[in-house]
Design a protein around this motif. Sequence first.
Motif, PDB file in Angstrom:
ATOM      1  N   TYR A 191       1.032  -1.143  -0.020  1.00 18.72           N
ATOM      2  CA  TYR A 191       0.226   0.062   0.068  1.00 18.72           C
ATOM      3  C   TYR A 191       0.997   0.988   0.075  1.00 18.72           C
ATOM      4  O   TYR A 191       0.476   2.395  -0.485  1.00 18.72           O
ATOM      5  CB  TYR A 191      -1.066  -0.306   1.022  1.00 18.72           C
ATOM      6  CG  TYR A 191      -1.783   1.404   1.180  1.00 18.72           C
ATOM      7  CD1 TYR A 191      -3.183   1.495   0.534  1.00 18.72           C
ATOM      8  CD2 TYR A 191      -1.379   2.318   2.313  1.00 18.72           C
ATOM      9  CE1 TYR A 191      -4.001   2.648   0.185  1.00 18.72           C
ATOM     10  CE2 TYR A 191      -1.953   3.693   1.987  1.00 18.72           C
ATOM     11  CZ  TYR A 191      -3.374   3.827   0.919  1.00 18.72           C
ATOM     12  OH  TYR A 191      -4.443   4.336   1.915  1.00 18.72           O
ATOM     13  N   ARG A 192       1.664   0.672   0.930  1.00 17.94           N
ATOM     14  CA  ARG A 192       2.444   2.116   0.666  1.00 17.94           C
ATOM     15  C   ARG A 192       3.801   2.843  -0.243  1.00 17.94           C
ATOM     16  O   ARG A 192       3.834   3.825  -1.175  1.00 17.94           O
ATOM     17  CB  ARG A 192       3.444   2.332   2.124  1.00 17.94           C
ATOM     18  CG  ARG A 192       5.072   3.114   2.378  1.00 17.94           C
ATOM     19  CD  ARG A 192       4.358   4.566   2.636  1.00 17.94           C
ATOM     20  NE  ARG A 192       5.088   5.105   2.531  1.00 17.94           N
ATOM     21  CZ  ARG A 192       5.516   6.015   4.252  1.00 17.94           C
ATOM     22  NH1 ARG A 192       5.767   4.921   4.697  1.00 17.94           N
ATOM     23  NH2 ARG A 192       6.780   6.667   4.008  1.00 17.94           N
ATOM     24  N   LEU A 193       4.079   1.752  -0.843  1.00 16.39           N
ATOM     25  CA  LEU A 193       4.898   2.108  -2.390  1.00 16.39           C
ATOM     26  C   LEU A 193       3.566   1.228  -3.817  1.00 16.39           C
ATOM     27  O   LEU A 193       4.745   1.786  -4.752  1.00 16.39           O
ATOM     28  CB  LEU A 193       5.985   0.665  -2.853  1.00 16.39           C
ATOM     29  CG  LEU A 193       7.261   0.537  -1.172  1.00 16.39           C
ATOM     30  CD1 LEU A 193       8.229  -0.413  -1.436  1.00 16.39           C
ATOM     31  CD2 LEU A 193       7.459   2.485  -1.756  1.00 16.39           C
ATOM     32  N   ARG A 194       2.557   1.437  -3.509  1.00 18.11           N
ATOM     33  CA  ARG A 194       1.610   1.373  -4.428  1.00 18.11           C
ATOM     34  C   ARG A 194       1.656  -0.355  -5.705  1.00 18.11           C
ATOM     35  O   ARG A 194       2.217   0.094  -6.882  1.00 18.11           O
ATOM     36  CB  ARG A 194       1.983   1.830  -5.474  1.00 18.11           C
ATOM     37  CG  ARG A 194       1.572   3.821  -4.414  1.00 18.11           C
ATOM     38  CD  ARG A 194       0.790   4.671  -5.662  1.00 18.11           C
ATOM     39  NE  ARG A 194       0.276   5.869  -4.987  1.00 18.11           N
ATOM     40  CZ  ARG A 194       0.058   7.271  -5.534  1.00 18.11           C
ATOM     41  NH1 ARG A 194       0.211   7.748  -6.845  1.00 18.11           N
ATOM     42  NH2 ARG A 194      -0.742   8.162  -4.459  1.00 18.11           N
ATOM     43  N   LEU A 195       2.300  -1.380  -4.126  1.00 16.81           N
ATOM     44  CA  LEU A 195       2.796  -2.143  -5.319  1.00 16.81           C
ATOM     45  C   LEU A 195       1.381  -3.803  -5.031  1.00 16.81           C
ATOM     46  O   LEU A 195       0.844  -3.451  -3.698  1.00 16.81           O
ATOM     47  CB  LEU A 195       3.870  -2.937  -5.079  1.00 16.81           C
ATOM     48  CG  LEU A 195       5.346  -1.759  -5.481  1.00 16.81           C
ATOM     49  CD1 LEU A 195       6.154  -2.299  -4.326  1.00 16.81           C
ATOM     50  CD2 LEU A 195       5.091  -1.966  -7.050  1.00 16.81           C
ATOM     51  N   ASN A 196       1.796  -4.728  -5.881  1.00 17.98           N
ATOM     52  CA  ASN A 196       0.362  -5.663  -5.186  1.00 17.98           C
ATOM     53  C   ASN A 196       1.641  -6.166  -3.933  1.00 17.98           C
ATOM     54  O   ASN A 196       2.619  -6.004  -3.969  1.00 17.98           O
ATOM     55  CB  ASN A 196       0.821  -7.081  -5.867  1.00 17.98           C
ATOM     56  CG  ASN A 196      -0.797  -7.523  -6.109  1.00 17.98           C
ATOM     57  OD1 ASN A 196       0.203  -8.119  -5.409  1.00 17.98           O
ATOM     58  ND2 ASN A 196      -1.345  -7.712  -6.833  1.00 17.98           N
ATOM     59  N   PRO A 197       0.637  -6.539  -3.470  1.00 17.31           N
ATOM     60  CA  PRO A 197       1.580  -7.892  -1.836  1.00 17.31           C
ATOM     61  C   PRO A 197       1.648  -8.649  -2.658  1.00 17.31           C
ATOM     62  O   PRO A 197       3.101  -8.966  -1.670  1.00 17.31           O
ATOM     63  CB  PRO A 197       0.017  -7.704  -1.107  1.00 17.31           C
ATOM     64  CG  PRO A 197      -1.002  -6.691  -1.040  1.00 17.31           C
ATOM     65  CD  PRO A 197      -0.389  -6.363  -3.189  1.00 17.31           C
ATOM     66  N   SER A 198       1.611  -9.529  -2.976  1.00 19.65           N
ATOM     67  CA  SER A 198       1.745 -11.043  -3.909  1.00 19.65           C
ATOM     68  C   SER A 198       3.650 -10.513  -3.864  1.00 19.65           C
ATOM     69  O   SER A 198       5.045 -11.087  -4.175  1.00 19.65           O
ATOM     70  CB  SER A 198       1.194 -11.264  -4.935  1.00 19.65           C
ATOM     71  OG  SER A 198       0.818 -10.320  -5.874  1.00 19.65           O
ATOM     72  N   THR A 199       3.548  -9.039  -5.302  1.00 24.38           N
ATOM     73  CA  THR A 199       4.721  -9.168  -6.023  1.00 24.38           C
ATOM     74  C   THR A 199       5.858  -8.284  -4.541  1.00 24.38           C
ATOM     75  O   THR A 199       6.699  -9.284  -4.182  1.00 24.38           O
ATOM     76  CB  THR A 199       4.461  -7.672  -6.707  1.00 24.38           C
ATOM     77  OG1 THR A 199       3.714  -8.293  -7.554  1.00 24.38           O
ATOM     78  CG2 THR A 199       5.987  -7.325  -7.025  1.00 24.38           C
ATOM     79  N   VAL A 200       5.215  -7.738  -3.309  1.00 23.79           N
ATOM     80  CA  VAL A 200       5.998  -7.713  -2.339  1.00 23.79           C
ATOM     81  C   VAL A 200       6.452  -9.063  -1.333  1.00 23.79           C
ATOM     82  O   VAL A 200       7.607  -9.166  -1.716  1.00 23.79           O
ATOM     83  CB  VAL A 200       4.958  -6.907  -1.065  1.00 23.79           C
ATOM     84  CG1 VAL A 200       5.864  -6.964  -0.144  1.00 23.79           C
ATOM     85  CG2 VAL A 200       5.255  -5.021  -1.962  1.00 23.79           C
ATOM     86  N   GLY A 201       5.723  -9.702  -1.289  1.00 19.33           N
ATOM     87  CA  GLY A 201       5.799 -11.701  -0.914  1.00 19.33           C
ATOM     88  C   GLY A 201       6.917 -12.157  -1.687  1.00 19.33           C
ATOM     89  O   GLY A 201       8.203 -12.782  -0.721  1.00 19.33           O
TER      90      GLY A 201
END
Length: 268
Positions: free
Chosen positions: A94-104
């Motif tokens: 949410y902070r970086l405007r990315l998909n959570p799965s990508t962050v994971g």
Amino acid sequence: MSHANAVLTPRGRLLLARCVVEDGWPLRRAAERFGVSPPTASRWAGRYRAGGARAMHDRSSRPRSCAHRLPEGMERRIVGLRVSRRWGPARIGYRLRLNPSTVGRVLSRYHCPPLRFTDPATGARIRSSRREVRRYEHAAPGDLVHVDVKKLGRIPDGGGHRIVGRHIGQQNRRGKGCGYAFLHHALDDHSRLAYSEILHDEGKNTTAAFWTRAEAWFTAQGITVKRVLTDNGNPYRSAEWKRALGERISHKRTRPYRPQTNGKVCEE
């Protein structure tokens, strides 16, 4: 996976390449000998000339670069927020405007431990791995015997519809001897010693008679049954089953809609 000496495993490729490179075989002759196409024989011969026997193993199919991969700077920002703020993938995304799965996936690639493995105050790792699954087992043979029934469909003589065709398979299905075979099992929890019979149904009389024979068999093996575990099926709630157990053996049932409690007997 095929065995190590099959054609076009590393050993088969090495034999093919040596026939071409060292023995001077024409590509077409070597390809015919090993049952491959000439381009395939040429490819393995070329790899053998370039890298020797080590080049006969499969190469990784992982691409050298990925056009959709995040820039290195963005990945460092993700890891930095995880270390400094101890945020999860959803909050970082949410902070970086990315998909959570990508962050994971980025956190997994950088070997960042899950938050539940770390200390909430300091972020230090307090658990090295997942919780170890403990296998329960009663202390002595006969302390608990698992009893259950498994149904298997009968296959008529000559095979089913996939072998004899749909029309003949439907005729066999309506014939005699089809339906289900009922496998009654009794498994000692400690020794994993099992007694099984294939019977025609799972009715209360059949189930009670099976347990009478199973108990006699366990007694002949030197095991005195003290308790029996079953599911909540009607045969195990009948008066015939209670009489078959007698006064000496206690009966325990699994929790409703919890078949894994009695899963040992099905696995064996």
